[in-house]
Scaffold this motif. Structure first.
Motif, short mmCIF file in Angstrom:
data_model
loop_
_atom_site.label_atom_id
_atom_site.label_comp_id
_atom_site.label_asym_id
_atom_site.label_seq_id
_atom_site.Cartn_x
_atom_site.Cartn_y
_atom_site.Cartn_z
N THR A 2 -2.02 1.38 -33.10
CA THR A 2 -2.44 -0.02 -32.96
C THR A 2 -3.92 -0.04 -32.35
O THR A 2 -3.91 0.69 -31.44
CB THR A 2 -1.37 -0.96 -32.11
N ASP A 3 -4.75 -0.91 -32.99
CA ASP A 3 -6.10 -1.26 -32.04
C ASP A 3 -5.76 -2.32 -31.08
O ASP A 3 -5.15 -3.28 -31.19
CB ASP A 3 -7.07 -1.66 -32.94
N ALA A 4 -6.49 -2.09 -29.65
CA ALA A 4 -6.45 -2.95 -28.98
C ALA A 4 -7.55 -3.15 -28.02
O ALA A 4 -8.29 -1.98 -27.89
CB ALA A 4 -5.02 -2.94 -28.15
N LEU A 23 -5.63 -7.77 -25.80
CA LEU A 23 -5.75 -8.19 -27.27
C LEU A 23 -5.20 -7.34 -28.03
O LEU A 23 -5.99 -6.10 -28.15
CB LEU A 23 -7.09 -8.81 -27.60
N ILE A 24 -4.14 -7.37 -28.62
CA ILE A 24 -3.71 -6.38 -29.70
C ILE A 24 -3.84 -6.90 -31.15
O ILE A 24 -3.39 -7.73 -31.24
CB ILE A 24 -2.05 -6.11 -29.22
N SER A 25 -4.34 -5.91 -31.88
CA SER A 25 -4.32 -6.16 -33.31
C SER A 25 -3.12 -5.74 -33.84
O SER A 25 -2.60 -4.63 -34.03
CB SER A 25 -5.66 -5.41 -33.73
N HIS A 26 -2.31 -6.77 -34.28
CA HIS A 26 -1.21 -6.73 -34.84
C HIS A 26 -0.74 -8.09 -35.38
O HIS A 26 -0.91 -9.29 -35.00
CB HIS A 26 0.03 -6.68 -33.59
N ALA A 69 -0.27 -14.23 -34.18
CA ALA A 69 -0.58 -12.88 -34.59
C ALA A 69 -1.85 -12.48 -33.41
O ALA A 69 -2.67 -13.38 -32.83
CB ALA A 69 -1.21 -12.92 -35.95
N ASN A 70 -2.11 -11.15 -33.52
CA ASN A 70 -2.98 -10.60 -32.50
C ASN A 70 -2.75 -10.96 -30.98
O ASN A 70 -3.37 -11.65 -30.73
CB ASN A 70 -4.39 -10.61 -32.95
N PHE A 72 -2.30 -12.02 -27.54
CA PHE A 72 -3.49 -12.05 -26.49
C PHE A 72 -2.81 -12.60 -25.07
O PHE A 72 -1.87 -13.47 -24.87
CB PHE A 72 -4.42 -13.16 -26.75
N SER B 62 -1.85 -20.51 -33.80
CA SER B 62 -2.59 -20.18 -32.53
C SER B 62 -2.89 -21.00 -31.48
O SER B 62 -3.95 -21.85 -31.68
CB SER B 62 -3.71 -19.29 -32.71
#
Lengths: 106, 148
Positions: A2-4, A23-26, A69-70, A72, B62
């Motif tokens: 996972t990118d974060a 902040l996680i890219s998911h 999503a993503n 935060f 969001s």
């Protein structure tokens, strides 16, 4: 993997309350979203996030499909010693991802 | 029968209601059940916790949310858990924070999904066992969760 994006200050004065951002890219797939054939896209979310300061757990967060999503997250930590600050998050498959930074408190 | 302009407009207005039938949504009852489980039957007082979400949001996918508890965050007096609930998403739970006094400040920010216009409730449990709540209604013009 996972990118974060992890934002933890590198330095602080003793007792300073620092801000930590993650902040996680998911996709945070809810499990309620229908495909065109009517079946549901299986759930795939980050289930929890943990912050450790020098190996000691200082925050646990339980995430649900109601998190965007993503994911935060912003929280605070009282910096009282130079040590490692680690962020760990667990995905739907139980895999734990980890990002750690060193903070210098002087 | 010919379709009058008035009837056509009426059908047009009614159509979205038919299209928007949703999978089983949480209801105020399921939110109350989730809250009852969290509070374990103890009484909840209003105050000490503040919930900050825009009152009107365009995009329910969001939505920025900040929750803060007025607490010194000392080992003797701190927040042990904060839970956020919603009444109209498919599941009543939004997020839970379990801080330790080491945080120094009980303020958390994240981004949430809202499937509909609804009431959001946040409850904090303090180290002395007391429970404090705040609630607000958020109007959502484009809901999240079910769009494909």
């Amino acid at each position: 993997m996972t990118d974060a994006l992890v934002n933890i200050p590198e330095t602080a004065t003793p007792g300073e309350i620092i801000e930590i951002k993650l902040l996680i890219s998911h996709p945070m797939e809810t499990g309620f979203r229908p495909r065109s054939d009517g079946s549901l896209v299986p759930r795939d979310i980050i289930t929890s996030v943990r912050c450790l300061y020098g190996g000691e757990t200082v925050l646990e967060v339980d995430l649900n499909p109601a998190i965007s999503a993503n994911p935060f997250l912003v929280f605070h930590l009282r910096a009282d010693r130079s040590d490692e600050i680690a962020l760990e998050w667990t995905d739907w498959g139980g895999v734990v991802h980890r990002e750690a930074r060193q903070i210098t408190v002087a | 029968m010919t379709l009058t302009r008035r009837a056509a407009i009426a059908i047009g207005l009614g159509a979205p209601l038919v299209l928007l039938t949703r999978p089983a949504l949480a209801s105020p009852e399921t939110m109350n059940a989730a809250i009852a489980e969290f509070t374990d039957g103890r009484s909840v007082q209003e105050g000490r916790i503040t919930l900050d979400i825009p009152v009107l949001v365009e995009n329910g996918n969001s939505v920025p949310m900040t929750v803060e508890v007025d607490s010194p965050m000392t080992p003797e007096d701190h927040v042990t858990e904060i839970a956020v609930f919603n009444e109209r998403n498919p599941l009543p739970d939004v997020v839970r924070f379990r801080p330790s006094p080491a945080l120094g400040l009980a303020r958390f920010q994240t981004r949430i999904r809202l499937g509909d216009t609804q009431k959001i409730t946040a409850i904090a449990r303090l180290s002395d066992g007391t429970l404090w709540s705040a609630a607000m209604t958020v109007i959502v013009t484009a809901p999240a969760c079910i769009e494909s």
